[in-house]
Write a protein that holds these residues in place. Sequence first.
Motif, PDB file in Angstrom:
ATOM      1  N   ALA A 198       4.035   3.016 -10.644  1.00  0.00           N
ATOM      2  CA  ALA A 198       4.257   2.672  -9.244  1.00  0.00           C
ATOM      3  C   ALA A 198       5.732   2.418  -8.984  1.00  0.00           C
ATOM      4  CB  ALA A 198       3.451   1.429  -8.872  1.00  0.00           C
ATOM      5  N   ASN A 199       6.204   2.925  -7.874  1.00  0.00           N
ATOM      6  CA  ASN A 199       7.588   2.698  -7.446  1.00  0.00           C
ATOM      7  C   ASN A 199       7.562   1.629  -6.351  1.00  0.00           C
ATOM      8  OD1 ASN A 199      10.237   2.754  -6.667  1.00  0.00           O
ATOM      9  ND2 ASN A 199      10.241   4.878  -5.977  1.00  0.00           N
ATOM     10  N   PHE A 200       7.817   0.393  -6.736  1.00  0.00           N
ATOM     11  CA  PHE A 200       7.686  -0.718  -5.796  1.00  0.00           C
ATOM     12  C   PHE A 200       8.762  -0.712  -4.719  1.00  0.00           C
ATOM     13  CE2 PHE A 200       5.448  -2.244  -9.616  1.00  0.00           C
ATOM     14  CZ  PHE A 200       4.193  -2.448  -9.051  1.00  0.00           C
ATOM     15  N   SER A 201       9.801   0.083  -4.899  1.00  0.00           N
ATOM     16  CA  SER A 201      10.816   0.194  -3.853  1.00  0.00           C
ATOM     17  C   SER A 201      10.260   0.890  -2.611  1.00  0.00           C
ATOM     18  CB  SER A 201      12.048   0.945  -4.371  1.00  0.00           C
ATOM     19  OG  SER A 201      11.730   2.287  -4.690  1.00  0.00           O
ATOM     20  N   ASP A 202       9.101   1.560  -2.751  1.00  0.00           N
ATOM     21  CA  ASP A 202       8.459   2.184  -1.589  1.00  0.00           C
ATOM     22  C   ASP A 202       7.816   1.150  -0.671  1.00  0.00           C
ATOM     23  OD1 ASP A 202       9.165   4.702  -2.435  1.00  0.00           O
ATOM     24  OD2 ASP A 202       7.276   5.076  -3.480  1.00  0.00           O
ATOM     25  N   ALA A 203       7.683  -0.088  -1.154  1.00  0.00           N
ATOM     26  CA  ALA A 203       7.106  -1.168  -0.343  1.00  0.00           C
ATOM     27  C   ALA A 203       8.222  -1.807   0.476  1.00  0.00           C
ATOM     28  CB  ALA A 203       6.422  -2.195  -1.244  1.00  0.00           C
ATOM     29  N   LYS A 204       8.567  -1.179   1.568  1.00  0.00           N
ATOM     30  CA  LYS A 204       9.768  -1.555   2.326  1.00  0.00           C
ATOM     31  C   LYS A 204       9.511  -2.597   3.414  1.00  0.00           C
ATOM     32  CE  LYS A 204      11.682   3.113   1.678  1.00  0.00           C
ATOM     33  NZ  LYS A 204      12.574   2.728   0.579  1.00  0.00           N
ATOM     34  N   LEU A 205       8.247  -2.808   3.781  1.00  0.00           N
ATOM     35  CA  LEU A 205       7.955  -3.740   4.867  1.00  0.00           C
ATOM     36  C   LEU A 205       8.284  -5.175   4.456  1.00  0.00           C
ATOM     37  CD1 LEU A 205       4.502  -2.337   6.050  1.00  0.00           C
ATOM     38  CD2 LEU A 205       6.715  -2.042   7.169  1.00  0.00           C
ATOM     39  N   ASP A 206       8.762  -5.952   5.397  1.00  0.00           N
ATOM     40  CA  ASP A 206       9.043  -7.364   5.152  1.00  0.00           C
ATOM     41  C   ASP A 206       7.729  -8.144   5.122  1.00  0.00           C
ATOM     42  OD1 ASP A 206      11.352  -9.583   5.322  1.00  0.00           O
ATOM     43  OD2 ASP A 206       9.637 -10.247   6.505  1.00  0.00           O
ATOM     44  N   ILE A 207       7.538  -8.970   4.121  1.00  0.00           N
ATOM     45  CA  ILE A 207       6.269  -9.673   3.959  1.00  0.00           C
ATOM     46  C   ILE A 207       6.006 -10.625   5.119  1.00  0.00           C
ATOM     47  CG2 ILE A 207       7.234 -11.543   2.571  1.00  0.00           C
ATOM     48  CD1 ILE A 207       3.749  -9.894   2.175  1.00  0.00           C
ATOM     49  N   ARG A 208       7.064 -11.188   5.709  1.00  0.00           N
ATOM     50  CA  ARG A 208       6.863 -12.085   6.859  1.00  0.00           C
ATOM     51  C   ARG A 208       6.353 -11.309   8.071  1.00  0.00           C
ATOM     52  NH1 ARG A 208      12.812 -14.475   6.509  1.00  0.00           N
ATOM     53  NH2 ARG A 208      13.052 -12.240   6.109  1.00  0.00           N
ATOM     54  N   ASN A 235       0.799  -1.221   0.000  1.00  0.00           N
ATOM     55  CA  ASN A 235       0.000   0.000   0.000  1.00  0.00           C
ATOM     56  C   ASN A 235       0.838   1.281   0.000  1.00  0.00           C
ATOM     57  OD1 ASN A 235      -2.956   0.622   0.023  1.00  0.00           O
ATOM     58  ND2 ASN A 235      -2.318   1.951   1.705  1.00  0.00           N
ATOM     59  N   PRO A 236       2.013   1.330   0.649  1.00  0.00           N
ATOM     60  CA  PRO A 236       2.827   2.555   0.588  1.00  0.00           C
ATOM     61  C   PRO A 236       3.259   2.929  -0.830  1.00  0.00           C
ATOM     62  CG  PRO A 236       3.513   1.210   2.443  1.00  0.00           C
ATOM     63  CD  PRO A 236       2.563   0.377   1.643  1.00  0.00           C
ATOM     64  N   ALA A 237       3.212   1.975  -1.767  1.00  0.00           N
ATOM     65  CA  ALA A 237       3.600   2.252  -3.154  1.00  0.00           C
ATOM     66  C   ALA A 237       2.399   2.583  -4.031  1.00  0.00           C
ATOM     67  CB  ALA A 237       4.337   1.040  -3.741  1.00  0.00           C
ATOM     68  N   PHE A 238       1.225   2.775  -3.426  1.00  0.00           N
ATOM     69  CA  PHE A 238       0.007   3.037  -4.186  1.00  0.00           C
ATOM     70  C   PHE A 238       0.213   4.244  -5.108  1.00  0.00           C
ATOM     71  CE2 PHE A 238      -4.201   4.404  -5.203  1.00  0.00           C
ATOM     72  CZ  PHE A 238      -5.016   3.295  -5.088  1.00  0.00           C
ATOM     73  N   PRO A 239       0.049   4.075  -6.421  1.00  0.00           N
ATOM     74  CA  PRO A 239       0.314   5.173  -7.370  1.00  0.00           C
ATOM     75  C   PRO A 239      -0.937   5.994  -7.663  1.00  0.00           C
ATOM     76  CG  PRO A 239       0.006   3.127  -8.583  1.00  0.00           C
ATOM     77  CD  PRO A 239      -0.263   2.821  -7.123  1.00  0.00           C
ATOM     78  N   ARG A 240      -1.024   7.202  -7.120  1.00  0.00           N
ATOM     79  CA  ARG A 240      -2.241   8.019  -7.272  1.00  0.00           C
ATOM     80  C   ARG A 240      -2.090   9.110  -8.333  1.00  0.00           C
ATOM     81  NH1 ARG A 240      -6.693   8.562  -8.245  1.00  0.00           N
ATOM     82  NH2 ARG A 240      -8.431   9.114  -6.893  1.00  0.00           N
ATOM     83  N   THR A 241      -1.002   9.060  -9.102  1.00  0.00           N
ATOM     84  CA  THR A 241      -0.817   9.967 -10.233  1.00  0.00           C
ATOM     85  C   THR A 241      -0.594   9.124 -11.481  1.00  0.00           C
ATOM     86  OG1 THR A 241       1.596  10.096 -10.033  1.00  0.00           O
ATOM     87  CG2 THR A 241       0.285  11.633  -8.680  1.00  0.00           C
TER      88      THR A 241
END
Length: 408
Positions: free
Chosen positions: A297-307, A287-293
């Motif tokens: 999308a910049n997927f590097s903004d998804a920094k949380l570990d999935i585990r 969700n932090p990488a949600f592209p509203r423009t």
Amino acid sequence: MKIAVQGCAHGDLDNIYATLLARQEAEKVKIDLLICCGDFQAVRNEKDLESLNVPGKYRKMNSFYKYYSGEKVAPCPTIFIGGNHEASNYLWELYYGGWAAPQIYFLGVAGVIKFGNVRIGGLSGIYKEHDYYLGHYEKLPYNEKDIRSIYHVREFDVHKLMQVEEPIDIFISHDWPQKIATCGNVKGLLRRKPFFEQEIEDGTLGSLAAAELLEKLKPSYWFSAHLHCKFSALIQHVENETVTKFLALDKCLPGHKFLQVLDIPSAVGPYEIQYDEEWLAITRKFNPAFPRTRRRANFSDAKLDIRDCRQFVRQKMQMRGGKPFQFIRTAPCYNPGHLVSMKYPSGHCRNPQTEALLQLLELQYFLDDTSAPDDLCQSRELFPSKGSLDFYSEDIPIDDVDEFDEET
């Protein structure tokens, strides 16, 4: 588990449910779930028609509003995805999924849920290459371009679905996965739809994004609609020797093959819709990488570990359970004798279901570009019960206003 699958619904819920009930009565069976494969047209009132991209002669209320208002109740749980003819303003409120009406659940722009122990995933919209890598830039009220692009599949949502690792039993898309026609009776298909021939030869009929998801997820079943014909196919996955059974169905019209009932292996019921733990973890991560423009999308903004996300979601679900948040109306219901007032907001309305889910996952709200909810829609207390929406509406008799122009 008996699951009924419907092709394009086009808002005709009365006839779809009547057909389903007739099937139950004739065969003395109980249908546990209805799945609708897009063009659902969840139109609540005349104002929603402004966000429905269809020719003027098809811009009609149909029958969803009866189920939204509570006048009627769906005879069985219903799950649907969006197609290219939708009340896009309403579905955007439920971007992450949620109850569009009692007993009627929208799977979201992309989503995975559980029904009993059957895992169901889906992707809304249709694939258009020129919009695929753009963000979700469209904002209400939609202009003539945005109303046609809002339902185009985006890379961001497909990327999230590509992260799913646990088995999917059923997947739903509106348009067919690309090259699926060659896995079935293509000659029979061309006898009914000869104008598909060039696209089938070119390998361009259908959605490239859906084809990539089919290859990655390898669900047991895949259901689609969009092309207004019944077609079945078997897809053999060489890597693990599994098979996906594909079925597309027609739109709801007399004499058309629009509904089919299937037996799906499952645990013994009763069954209910539940959030999916893995999907909520994926939602929290990305969700932090949600592209509203318009920017990709910049997927590097998804920094949380999935585990860590998975553990977070598991703890949350242990505390509150896995049922989706309850349905709450956010707009006035259509009344054939009255028109919706212009007081009804033309901009984005924050749906309490969406807000509650994001609060549960401790995520920021990105579906509008404002820092606070719309004053007209932010409070649950505005919608305590059926018939409490006078705040929105003025009593304007139909006879006192000009007739709607076909194209407006």
